[in-house]
Enzyme design. Structure first.
Site, short mmCIF file in Angstrom:
data_model
loop_
_atom_site.label_atom_id
_atom_site.label_comp_id
_atom_site.label_asym_id
_atom_site.label_seq_id
_atom_site.Cartn_x
_atom_site.Cartn_y
_atom_site.Cartn_z
N GLU A 155 11.47 -22.48 18.49
CA GLU A 155 12.63 -21.61 18.65
C GLU A 155 13.09 -21.84 20.08
O GLU A 155 12.54 -21.26 21.02
CB GLU A 155 12.28 -20.13 18.45
CG GLU A 155 13.53 -19.28 18.43
CD GLU A 155 13.47 -17.97 19.21
OE1 GLU A 155 14.35 -17.14 19.00
OE2 GLU A 155 12.58 -17.78 20.05
N ASP B 216 3.09 2.57 2.05
CA ASP B 216 3.32 3.40 3.25
C ASP B 216 4.74 3.19 3.81
O ASP B 216 5.05 3.64 4.92
CB ASP B 216 2.27 3.10 4.32
CG ASP B 216 2.36 1.69 4.88
OD1 ASP B 216 3.19 0.88 4.35
OD2 ASP B 216 1.64 1.36 5.83
N ASP C 233 7.79 -18.97 19.27
CA ASP C 233 8.79 -18.02 19.76
C ASP C 233 9.17 -18.34 21.21
O ASP C 233 8.30 -18.63 22.03
CB ASP C 233 8.18 -16.62 19.68
CG ASP C 233 9.18 -15.52 19.95
OD1 ASP C 233 10.14 -15.38 19.19
OD2 ASP C 233 8.99 -14.78 20.94
N ASN D 274 0.81 -1.23 0.00
CA ASN D 274 0.00 0.00 0.00
C ASN D 274 0.84 1.28 0.00
O ASN D 274 0.31 2.37 0.17
CB ASN D 274 -0.98 0.00 1.18
CG ASN D 274 -0.27 0.08 2.53
OD1 ASN D 274 0.98 0.13 2.57
ND2 ASN D 274 -1.02 0.11 3.60
#
Ligand code: NOJ
Length: 562
Positions: free
Chosen positions: A288, A39, A229, A37
């Site tokens: 992880e 940005d 994570d 987009n």
């Protein structure tokens, strides 16, 4: 929202059928991959537009780093709402489109799950703060009174991975002047990472229920798995005991810590495996997990827990034949008893890219600030990739490594965003260098990353490294990756199995045989001569054949059909 079936099953390879066992998985770091987009920030629309590129590259699956609603205190690893997409990345409809279109292209999608901590803007944490000491919501995190006469000292001596104490004292703002002061009762909360990332209390059943529900939410969306994570951090030792040691960062990964790799984490993953099993046997969990040894890592991938764990010991190994052979042997031996595939990884969003690590001398670790000898680094990186892709198991590729990108080691301090850079007074936290948006075109705004610039500045030289500039150039790193992945698909034996057969080779050269195939990796700075073992399938440099002898240039890996 429509529900999707997972991607079609890949053809069985070797003796095992699970698609992940020899999958090549490409890590997309959403904010830096492609900006749809304009940005200046990558997003889901950008990813969606570039899915055909990933299919053509030849990877099997895509791992998306977090795109959830987040204040971005740690680039999205601080999640405020696990079931919502951050507006800067798009919407749930965009996520749905990415998953659906990836599946249509035969790509699987793995999403990041961040269970160790939430954002401090998460509804539970905000309520816990508002309701004050004694609130049941505080039990879902680790709130404790401080030590010292007035509770002015942290509850224990743990340090944050990003620097400074792992505890922050709760403050309240007085209504009049707006100044902050410790709340009545003076509690502190635990955050192993930034203060904006409070750790969940995984002993609390509501936390466990919530994450099983989050897993189901994304499984219903059709994802093929989760990269978990800080998988080693969920359970803390009873009583949160002092560590009694300073300089804790140096101990990480080598020592048993009261906040990492506690045996209690495994029960959590056993329960998650059951949730995944409700969806068939094709969805995967990837750990992880930083542990003291590969043997401890293997505990995470026992048959009733996760499917894969990152091999950080391999990532931390320098371009050195003896060291590499040792870690390859140890990794394979550690995973064999639990029947999990070994994984291989050279780069990710947390470490200096391998083209820059190998451009510098050994022993400097994985957070470098110097560019080193770029040409040498790239040559070694290309050779290291071919070695990795010849090993049995699953391999991870980090976006941009297929372009041979170096780390950006000279980012000005004012543009840096890594939270540890600020917490360590500029002495640490150089992860921004591997997070610079990737170049797609030789010219144009942010080299085709998007129409509105890029959130971290790209070096002027990156047009020449763009996808467009490299496409069709047989000597380019991108074409080397494309060829390697194509050969790996044609020869499923390359990633299959759980062993390599070492073959005698000159000092500094690795040679191993696998099912009709031989890999030689010359890690030295000199050309070596070896008897021609077969037909050359692929190499990262030109191999001359003279009188039945192959002249393998410095830092060159060759795949031979034998
Ligand atoms: C590991 C992630 O890879 C890293 O980027 C993040 O900062 C920490 N976990 C905390 O979530």
């Amino acid at each position: 929202m429509t529900q999707h079936l997972a991607a079609p099953a890949a053809p069985a390879s070797g003796t095992d059928t699970g698609w992940w066992r020899d999958a090549v998985i490409y890590q997309v770091y959403p904010r830096s991959f492609a900006d749809g987009n304009g940005d200046g920030m990558g997003d889901l629309e950008g990813i969606r537009n570039r899915l055909p590129y990933l299919r053509d590259l030849g990877v099997d699956a895509v791992w998306l780093s977090p795109f959830y609603a987040s204040p971005q205190a740690d680039a999205g690893y601080d999640v405020a709402d696990y079931r919502a997409i951050d507006p800067m990345f798009g919407s749930l409809l965009d996520a749905d489109a990415v998953i659906r279109e990836a599946h249509d292209l035969g790509l699987r999608i793995i999403v990041d799950l961040v269970p160790n901590h939430s954002s401090d803007q998460h509804e539970w944490f905000q309520r816990a703060l508002r309701e004050g000491p004694g609130s049941p919501l505080r039990e879902r995190y680790h709130f404790r009174p401080g030590k010292g006469v007035n509770g002015e000292l942290p509850p224990n001596d743990w340090e944050s991975i990003f620097g400074g104490p792992a505890w922050t004292r709760v403050e309240v703002t007085d209504g009049n002047g707006g100044t902050s002061q410790p709340e009545a009762g003076g509690e502190w909360y635990l955050h192993l990472f930034a203060p904006e990332q409070p750790d969940f209390n995984w002993e609390h059943p509501a936390v466990r229920d919530e994450f099983r529900s989050i897993l189901r939410f994304w499984l219903d969306m059709g994802v093929d798995g989760f990269r978990v994570d800080v998988a080693h951090g969920l359970i803390k030792a009873q009583g949160l005991p002092d560590l009694g040691k300073h300089d804790q960062l140096k101990l990480l990964g080598n020592d048993v810590m009261p906040f990492f790799d506690q045996d209690g984490v495994h029960e959590v993953y056993r329960s998650w495996r059951k949730v995944l099993a409700e969806y068939g046997d094709d969805r995967v969990l990837v750990a992880e997990a930083w542990t003291p040894t590969v043997q401890r890592t293997a505990n995470y991938v026992r048959p009733d827990e996760m499917h894969q764990a990152f091999n950080f010991q391999y990532l931390g190994t320098y371009w050195d034949a003896a060291e590499l052979r040792k870690v390859i042997d140890e990794s394979l031996a550690a995973m064999r008893p639990v029947g999990a595939p070994t994984t291989w990884v050279l780069s990710n969003h947390d470490v200096t890219r391998h083209a820059t690590r190998f451009a510098n001398p050994a022993g400097l670790g994985t957070q470098l600030r110097q560019a080193g000898d770029r040409e040498l680094g790239l040559r070694r990186a290309r050779a290291a990739t071919l070695l990795m892709l010849a090993l049995p198991g699953s391999a991870y590729i980090y976006q941009g490594e297929e372009l041979g990108l170096p780390d950006v080691t000279d980012l000005p301090d004012e543009v840096r965003q890594d939270p540890s850079f600020f917490r360590a007074a500029g002495q640490d936290g150089f992860r921004d260098g591997c997070r610079v948006p990737i170049p797609w075109t030789a010219e144009g705004s942010s080299y085709g990353f998007g129409s509105g610039g890029s959130w971290l500045p790209q070096p002027d030289s990156w047009g020449a490294l763009s996808v467009d500039a490299q496409t069709g150039d047989p000597g380019s790193t991108l074409e080397l990756y494309r060829s390697a992945l194509a050969v790996r698909r044609e020869h499923p034996g390359l990633g299959a199995g759980d062993a390599v057969e070492w073959v005698d080779a000159p000092e500094g050269v690795l040679a191993f045989r696998r099912d009709g195939f031989l890999c030689t990796a010359n890690t030295t700075g000199e050309t070596v001569r070896i008897p021609v073992p077969g037909r050359t399938l692929l190499a990262n440099d030109t191999v001359m054949i003279v009188d039945d002898m192959a002249e393998v240039p410095a830092d060159t890996t060759v795949w031979w059909a034998v």
